[in-house]
Structures are given as structure tokens and as C-alpha cells.
Design a protein around this motif. Structure first.
Motif, PDB file in Angstrom:
ATOM      1  N   PHE A 139      41.479  28.415  48.146  1.00  0.00           N
ATOM      2  CA  PHE A 139      41.493  29.247  46.936  1.00  0.00           C
ATOM      3  C   PHE A 139      41.004  30.629  47.245  1.00  0.00           C
ATOM      4  CE2 PHE A 139      41.061  25.145  44.635  1.00  0.00           C
ATOM      5  CZ  PHE A 139      42.192  25.286  43.847  1.00  0.00           C
ATOM      6  N   ARG A 140      41.554  31.551  46.548  1.00  0.00           N
ATOM      7  CA  ARG A 140      41.036  32.912  46.562  1.00  0.00           C
ATOM      8  C   ARG A 140      40.481  33.122  45.150  1.00  0.00           C
ATOM      9  NH1 ARG A 140      43.205  36.823  49.908  1.00  0.00           N
ATOM     10  NH2 ARG A 140      45.240  35.869  49.980  1.00  0.00           N
ATOM     11  N   SER A 141      39.168  33.249  45.073  1.00  0.00           N
ATOM     12  CA  SER A 141      38.615  33.351  43.724  1.00  0.00           C
ATOM     13  C   SER A 141      38.746  34.772  43.194  1.00  0.00           C
ATOM     14  CB  SER A 141      37.159  32.912  43.708  1.00  0.00           C
ATOM     15  OG  SER A 141      36.469  33.555  44.748  1.00  0.00           O
ATOM     16  N   ASN A 142      39.049  35.713  44.107  1.00  0.00           N
ATOM     17  CA  ASN A 142      39.137  37.105  43.711  1.00  0.00           C
ATOM     18  C   ASN A 142      40.091  37.781  44.678  1.00  0.00           C
ATOM     19  OD1 ASN A 142      38.492  39.959  43.471  1.00  0.00           O
ATOM     20  ND2 ASN A 142      36.718  39.263  42.312  1.00  0.00           N
ATOM     21  N   PHE A 143      40.726  38.834  44.249  1.00  0.00           N
ATOM     22  CA  PHE A 143      41.634  39.562  45.129  1.00  0.00           C
ATOM     23  C   PHE A 143      40.918  40.024  46.390  1.00  0.00           C
ATOM     24  CE2 PHE A 143      43.988  40.554  41.157  1.00  0.00           C
ATOM     25  CZ  PHE A 143      45.172  39.954  41.547  1.00  0.00           C
ATOM     26  N   LEU A 144      39.656  40.360  46.200  1.00  0.00           N
ATOM     27  CA  LEU A 144      38.956  41.030  47.286  1.00  0.00           C
ATOM     28  C   LEU A 144      38.407  40.049  48.316  1.00  0.00           C
ATOM     29  CD1 LEU A 144      37.037  43.588  45.065  1.00  0.00           C
ATOM     30  CD2 LEU A 144      39.125  43.961  46.365  1.00  0.00           C
ATOM     31  N   TYR A 145      38.030  38.861  47.830  1.00  0.00           N
ATOM     32  CA  TYR A 145      37.446  37.907  48.768  1.00  0.00           C
ATOM     33  C   TYR A 145      38.532  37.218  49.548  1.00  0.00           C
ATOM     34  CZ  TYR A 145      33.372  38.713  45.879  1.00  0.00           C
ATOM     35  OH  TYR A 145      32.359  39.312  45.222  1.00  0.00           O
TER      36      TYR A 145
END
Ligand SMILES: Nc1ncnc2c1ncn2[C@@H]1O[C@H](COP(=O)(O)OP(=O)(O)OP(=O)(O)O)[C@@H](O)[C@H]1O
Ligand SMILES: [Mg+2]
Lengths: 253, 248, 279
Positions: free
Chosen positions: B13-19
Motif C-alpha cells: 500500500f501507498r498510504s500517501n503520494f509522497l511515501y
């Protein structure tokens, strides 16, 4: 069959919500208040009566469309009731279509209530029934379906606040975009021209579904215009729903 | 033939675009025998629900294959033979229990007669007699859990997936649920469930799988696993096994 | 390919949308000349409906009205002008611009001076210390209606107000002069000359006085000559004869003390200085 079940369930959700009745009540109430406002003028009171009545029906039906459209789709995802549906052997396409049809049914019922009450009101006051009111119904309904499909599109990937804002903005743009015709001849730069035309054709042209003026002034509307507007509406709804399905199919929960 | 066969399932999962992405499942393999009860264990956040979502197509796995009764899944119609109870009660609270079951049945393409017949049977099975016409809004958590079970069973599924079915139930409710699960097994159904309540699990499961750090670190017959590690046969339980597994 | 089937279909629909919009536009005349209908609520109603923002509402209606009247596609827009400006000025009675804008459109574009003056006088009533409304009223009535009596009334009102510029009194005198009240006008301009402080003002007062005096003399001489003609059937050889025959008390001189030229054929007098007060 499954689409129907989802649609009916959506309709049930809408009509079991008090806000739905509140908005219908306000629509009816304000269309009645047209009588009060018309008493303040001198001259053609029926005209004012119709203007105010149709305007309030318009306003409140659009509110219902935006409110229920966004609420009922987003709520499914937010409250995760979508798991309930999507863990069954149901295509995501059918979910979107079912939602759309359920909302359409909701709008149909709301509009039928408001317009028939108002028609009876006019009939009692003036003794006349204008069959063009049916055309008004059809046009407004088409516009509402476009709004619903847009709100479904936005809530398929965005939050309800943003979706409402997007939908309202698009609704407003839809009613002014025809003014593009007034300056399109002034565009010379091909790049500007391309973008201007692109936007013009991309955004929904909702003003063509606004026949309130023609209705009140008894202006004739040609069959060609009627059919072309309805075809436009159907094309637009189809396009938006297809994009919504495309996005929704990709979505993870 | 296995009722459910998961091979090399991975999901990040990518919880945020940035992470950057975090891997939740790394090559998970699960085999659930037909007609058995499979207990799926793991700590909070281990990825149990994620695995289940992958099985149901709510989430797309990055890699791996999932077979249901020998057939690779991917289509909506594959879910016709599955019954699913979600982790938290996500139902339409403006419907009553009967309407919920009817909707569930319709979404599984059951005929109206079939729905009627199944509803009557299942309502009494899950112990909701007399509550059919009450709106779900007014239900307690335990009652909702029963409705959830009922809607999962309406289509008479062969594989029943329950995500934490014991949560929110009182001791009697848990006992009833265990009995229901066992009776379903007796009907030849396969049950796959996750739970943190190991005492309940221990009483009914045939097989277990433990999900740790994105991998299945132990899988097999409960009897074998518990016996193998036995030092003191009398009081070695599933709980001991699980705690030992975590500490590794 | 299969992944994007829905997107592909939606693209096809967008092409259809573009096509149908294109044909629709071809069949629609967005610039059609048309009539419109406006029904306006009363100012009081609007003030109530504005929920305390009546000034804002007045602004909006005012701005809208400018667009409305400058839209030449609406054929009958002028039909509503008085109602619209009455509405705006009812909502906001002390808002100066709408009176001026409205009266300008009424006077210049519609040639309806009476209407313009009505609006201006409403302004004058609502803003009693403002001179511009009476000034404009006087200007329109004298310039277009040539009703100098009415103009005198307006100018008089305007000139009495605080801050009214001097030229208004001159316009007032002019309107008095234009009514043929020459003696009164002579006296007024003499007072102007007396109070004049700059050369230019003096010069201008002198010109006026010259003209007024000439007109007075001309009128006197004319009536004497007419009498002469009636009696003897011909015009006198010179003005002195009129004095001799006791038709005039004395030979009139112009403002600068010169004698006028006498045209025996027509029986009229002309100033010597040339027509310097006329264009
Ligand atoms: N949509 C998502 N986006 C980002 N991260 C997610 C998402 N869904 C789950 N996760 C993460 O994946 C991990 C596994 O979650 P999952 O719900 O599968 O755990 P679980 O084993 O069911 O835990 P529990 O026992 O608490 O139910 C968690 O760390 C969670 O934060
Ligand atoms: Mg979980």
C-alpha cells in the motif's frame, strides 16, 4: 435484476431520509410563495407566479440531485456498505448503473411531486393547464440526470465536500458556458482556440435544458431543438457514466 | 481439491503520494481444504483483512493467484459461491433484517421464492426471530453481527469467509456461533475465518494459518501443530503456540 | 485494450456530444434580437428581501441595468427604464449615480426629457442639498424642451444650494433672458459685471449686456418704426426722425455708447460691433 435491486435500494435510502422530504417541502413551499410575490407587482401576475414557481422547483430539485447524488454514493464507500454489495457476485459496473438508476428514480419522484403540485396550484389560480409543463419536466429531468451522473463521477474518487464543490461549480459553468458563442469569433491564436473549443465541448451545456423563459413567454421550441437537446443529454450522461465505471472498476477498498 | 488456494500473494500500500509503498503481504500461501474449518491468525495489522479483500476482489493483489475450488478467480460471478461477513458491521441501517437479507439474496441472483425460503431458515439459525422487521439502526452490535452472518449465508455458499465473527458477541452468542459454524461444516461447507479469540478458534478449527510479517509462518492441522511443539501435553494450547510464534 | 473499453466508449460519446453541440450551435442564433419582459418588485419589497443588504442589492441592480440598457439585442429594453431606475432609487434613495445615469439614458438615447426630469427631480427631493439634479433638469428643459420658464425654476433652485458653481447663476440669467424678460436680465447681468473678478468674467458679462441692451433697444425702435410706418406709409430716413415725431424719447445708444446702424429698407437697427456674442 441486480441493477434493479441496487437501484431500488438507493431509492429506498433516499426516501427514508428526512432531508429528501424537507427539500421537496421547500420546493413546494417556495413555489407557493410565488403567489405572495406575484401580489406585489402590477400587471401580469401569472407570469411572476410561474417564474418564481419554476425557479424554486429548479433550485430545490438541483439541490436534491447534488445532495443525494453525492451523499448516497460517497456514503457507501465511507460507511463501507459498499463491501456488502461488492462482496456479492455483482459487477462494479452494475453498482454504478444501479446507483444512477436509483437516483434517477428518486429525482423522478421528487420532480413529479413538485411539478404536479405546482401545476395544480396554477390550475386552481388561473384555470389553465399548460401542456408545455411536460416538456419542462422532461428537460429539467434530463438536466438533473446529468448532474447526478457528474456527482457520481466525482464521488467515485473524491471526498463528499470536494465532490459537492466540483458538482456545483460544474453546474454553474454549465449554465454560462453558452456565452462562449459570443466571443468565439474573436479567438485567433490556434492554441487558445483549441483550448477554448475543447473546454466548450467538454463541459456540459446545461442552459439548453433551461426552457423556463420560453415556457413562460409561450415561445415556440422546435422539435429539432428538443430532440437534439435530449440526444445531447443522453450522450453526456452515457459518457460520464462510462468514465465513472472506468474509475470505479480500478478502485480499491 | 482445495476450496481456497492462495499462491504467492503480495500486496503493498501507498498510504500517501509522497511515501513509498509498504509491503503488507509478501508471498502469502494458503491452502484451505474443502469441508474444513480454517482459522486465520495474526496480530492487529498483520494483513488478514487485506488477504480476505484480495480473495473477494475488493482489492487487487500485486502478484499471486487465488483459486476457488480449483478455478482462478477474477470475475464477479466467482463470488456466487462465497459468503462473506465483514470485519465491522457495514450494513444499510435504514433497512430491516428481512430487507437486508432480501437485498443480499437479490444481489446473489436468488429468486424471490428462494429468498423467502432461505430467509425464514436463516433468521432462526442466527437467532434473530422476532427481530426481522426492526431497522438495523436500532440493532446492538451483537445483533448486527448476526445479521451479517445471515446475509453471508443467504445464497447457501460453499465457502464462507468470516472476518472476526466472534467480536462483539457475548459468551452465549459465541457458543451459538461456534455451533452454527460446526453445523455448516456438517453440511459440507468450508469455513475460513480470522479471529483474535483463540479459545473459540481452538474449539472448532481443523487447520490454522499464522500470518506474521506478511508471510504465513505456520500452516497445518491444529492437532499436529500443537502436538509437535508439545513439551507438556496437558496444558499446551493454541494460545501458547501463537505467543511462541510471535516471539520468534 | 480491454482494460480501457469503458474509457474508449466514453470517448465515442464525447465525440457525439461535440457533434450534437456543434449542430445545435449552427441552429441557434445566440445574438437574436428579442423582446424581453421584466416585472419588478417594489423598492420596499426588495429592501425587505435584501435582508439588510439593500445598498448591495441597489448596486447590483444598477450594474445590471447598465448592461441591460447597453445590450442592443434586447429590443424593448427601454420600455422598462423608468421602472428600473425608480426601483433602484427606491431601494437606495441617496445613491447619486443611478439618477444621473438613468436620466442621461432617458434624455440622450430616448429623447424623453420629461421622464429624465422626473427622475432627476426625485433625486433632488431625496437629496435636498445636492445641486446637480436641479442643474441637470434645468439643462435638459432649456436645451431640449426650450422651456426656459421651467429651466429658470430649476436653475434658481440649483443656484441656491450649497456648493453650486457660479455658472449655474449664469445659466439662470440666460434662461431669464431667453424668456424675453430683458429688463430683468439686464439688471442681473449688471450685477454679474459688478461682482466679476476676472477679466474673462467681465468680458463675458459685457458681451451679454451688450446683447441684452441691443435687444431692448431693438424692440423699442421697432415698435416706434412700426407706428411711424402705420402713420406715414414709409420708414423714417434716420432714427432722429423718430425722436422728432415723439415716437422715441431719445436716440438709443448701444452698451458701449455708440449709435446703432439703421437700415432704412428694412426699418431695423443693427449693432456696429458685429455679432461677437453669437457664434
Ligand atoms: N487501503 C489501505 N491503504 C494503506 N494501508 C492499508 C490499507 N488497508 C490496510 N492497510 C494497512 O495494511 C495493514 C494490514 O491491515 P489489515 O486490515 O489487513 O490487518 P488485519 O490483520 O486485518 O488487522 P486486524 O486484526 O486489526 O483486523 C495495516 O497496517 C494497515 O494499515
Ligand atoms: Mg482485520
Amino acid at each position: 435484476m441486480k441493477i434493479r435491486a441496487i437501484a431500488l435500494n438507493t431509492f429506498k435510502e433516499a426516501v427514508r431520509n428526512k432531508i429528501f422530504y424537507l427539500l421537496i417541502f421547500f420546493g413546494v413551499f417556495f413555489s407557493f410563495s410565488s403567489k405572495l410575490i406575484s401580489m406585489l407587482t402590477i400587471g401580469d401576475t401569472l407570469k411572476i407566479l410561474k417564474d418564481v414557481g419554476f425557479a424554486s422547483i429548479n433550485l430545490f430539485s438541483v439541490l436534491i440531485a447534488i445532495f443525494t447524488g453525492i451523499n448516497l454514493v460517497y456514503k457507501e464507500i465511507e460507511k463501507k456498505t459498499v463491501y456488502f454489495i461488492l462482496s456479492k457476485p455483482v459487477e462494479r459496473r452494475d453498482f454504478i448503473l444501479g446507483k444512477f438508476l436509483g437516483l434517477a428514480l428518486t429525482m423522478f419522484v421528487a420532480l413529479t411531486i413538485m411539478i404536479s403540485v405546482f401545476s395544480i396550484f396554477i390550475l386552481l389560480l388561473s384555470g389553465t393547464f399548460d401542456p408545455f409543463i411536460l416538456l419542462y419536466f422532461i428537460f429539467l429531468f434530463t438536466e438533473l440526470l446529468i448532474i447526478i451522473s457528474i456527482s457520481i463521477l466525482f464521488s467515485s474518487f473524491s471526498t463528499p465536500i470536494l465532490s459537492s464543490i466540483f458538482t456545483i461549480v460544474l453546474y454553474l459553468i454549465g449554465h454560462v458556458i453558452w456565452t462562449f458563442n459570443e466571443f468565439k469569433y474573436k479567438l485567433i491564436n490556434p492554441i487558445e482556440k483549441f483550448f477554448a473549443y475543447f473546454i466548450y465541448y467538454l463541459f456540459p451545456n446545461l442552459e439548453k435544458f433551461n426552457i423556463k423563459g420560453a415556457l413562460v413567454m409561450n415561445d415556440p421550441i422546435s422539435i429539432k431543438i428538443i430532440l437534439s437537446s435530449l440526444a445531447y443529454g443522453i450522450f453526456y450522461i452515457s459518457a460520464i457514466l462510462l468514465i465513472s465505471i472506468h474509475i470505479f472498476k480500478r478502485r480499491e477498498f | 481439491m482445495n476450496a481456497l488456494e492462495i499462491k504467492a500473494l503480495s500486496k503493498s500500500f501507498r498510504s500517501n503520494f509522497l511515501y513509498k509503498k509498504t509491503s503488507i503481504l509478501k508471498n502469502v500461501d494458503i491452502n484451505v481444504n474443502k469441508g474444513s474449518i480454517y482459522g486465520f491468525l495474526g496480530l492487529n495489522g498483520a494483513g488478514k483483512t487485506t488477504t480476505i479483500k484480495c480473495i473477494l476482489g475488493l482489492t487487487r493483489p500485486d502478484h499471486g493467484t487465488i483459486r476457488l475450488f480449483g478455478k482462478e478467480t477474477g470475475k464477479a460471478s466467482d463470488r456466487a459461491s462465497i459468503g462473506f461477513l465483514p470485519e465491522s458491521p457495514y450494513y444499510y441501517d435504514y433497512l430491516n433484517a428481512k430487507e437486508t437479507l432480501a437485498l443480499s439474496g437479490k444481489l446473489s441472483s436468488l429468486s424471490n421464492e428462494k429468498i423467502k425460503e432461505r430467509t425464514a431458515k436463516i433468521i432462526s439459525l442466527v437467532g434473530l426471530d422476532g427481530k426481522e422487521d426492526l431497522l438495523l439502526k436500532k440493532f446492538s452490535k451483537g445483533m448486527l453481527q448476526r445479521v451479517g452472518l445471515a446475509q453471508a449465508l443467504i445464497n447457501d455458499p460453499d465457502l464462507i469467509i468470516l472476518d472476526e465473527p466472534f467480536s462483539g458477541l457475548d459468551p452465549i452468542g459465541r457458543k451459538e456461533l461456534r455451533d452454527i459454524i460446526l453445523s455448516l461444516k456438517a453440511e459440507g461447507k468450508t469455513i475460513f475465518f480470522s479471529s483474535h479469540i483463540l479459545q473459540d478458534m481452538e474449539l472448532i478449527v481443523d487447520d490454522i494459518g499464522i500470518l506474521m510479517n506478511g508471510k504465513i509462518t505456520k500452516e497445518g492441522k491444529l492437532k499436529d501443530l500443537v502436538k509437535k511443539t508439545i513439551k507438556h501435553p496437558v496444558d499446551y494450547s493454541l494460545e501458547d503456540l501463537f505467543l511462541k510464534e510471535i516471539k520468534k | 485494450m480491454k482494460k480501457n473499453t469503458y474509457l474508449l466508449f466514453s470517448l465515442i460519446f464525447f465525440l457525439l456530444i461535440g457533434f450534437s453541440q456543434y449542430t445545435y450551435d449552427l441552429n441557434t442564433d445566440y445574438f437574436k434580437k428579442r423582446n424581453t419582459f421584466l416585472a419588478l418588485p417594489s423598492g420596499k419589497t426588495m429592501r425587505i428581501l435584501s435582508f439588510g443588504n439593500s445598498e448591495l442589492v441597489a448596486d447590483f441592480i444598477y450594474i445590471w441595468s447598465i448592461q441591460f440598457f447597453s445590450n442592443y439585442n434586447i429590443l424593448n429594453s427601454k420600455q422598462f427604464i423608468e421602472d428600473i431606475y425608480n426601483l433602484i432609487t427606491d431601494i437606495s434613495p441617496r445613491y447619486k449615480d443611478p439618477y444621473l445615469m438613468g436620466s442621461t439614458i432617458m434624455a440622450i438615447e430616448m429623447n424623453n426629457i420629461e421622464m429624465a426630469v422626473r427622475l432627476l427631480q426625485k433625486g433632488s427631493k431625496n437629496m435636498e442639498d445636492e445641486w446637480i439634479f436641479d442643474f441637470e433638469s434645468g439643462y435638459y428643459t432649456s436645451k431640449y424642451l426650450k422651456n426656459y420658464k421651467l429651466a429658470e425654476k430649476f436653475y434658481k433652485k440649483a443656484s441656491k444650494k450649497k456648493g453650486a458653481p457660479d455658472f449655474i447663476s449664469r445659466l439662470l440669467y440666460h434662461s431669464i433672458y431667453m424668456q424675453g424678460k430683458l429688463e430683468e436680465s439686464l439688471a442681473l447681468y449688471q450685477s454679474v459685471l459688478k461682482s466679476a473678478s476676472t477679466e474673462m468674467e467681465k468680458h463675458s458679462a459685457n458681451l451679454h449686456l451688450y446683447q441684452i441692451k441691443f435687444e431692448i433697444d431693438k424692440r423699442k425702435v421697432k415698435s416706434a418704426i412700426d407706428l411711424f410706418f402705420k402713420r406715414y406709409g414709409f420708414y423714417p430716413d434716420n432714427i432722429n426722425e423718430l425722436v422728432t415725431y415723439r415716437l422715441l424719447e431719445e436716440v438709443p445708444k448701444d452698451f458701449k455708447g455708440h449709435y446703432y446702424n439703421y437700415d432704412q429698407k428694412k426699418g431695423t437697427i443693427d449693432p456696429r460691433e458685429g455679432y461677437m456674442w453669437k457664434k
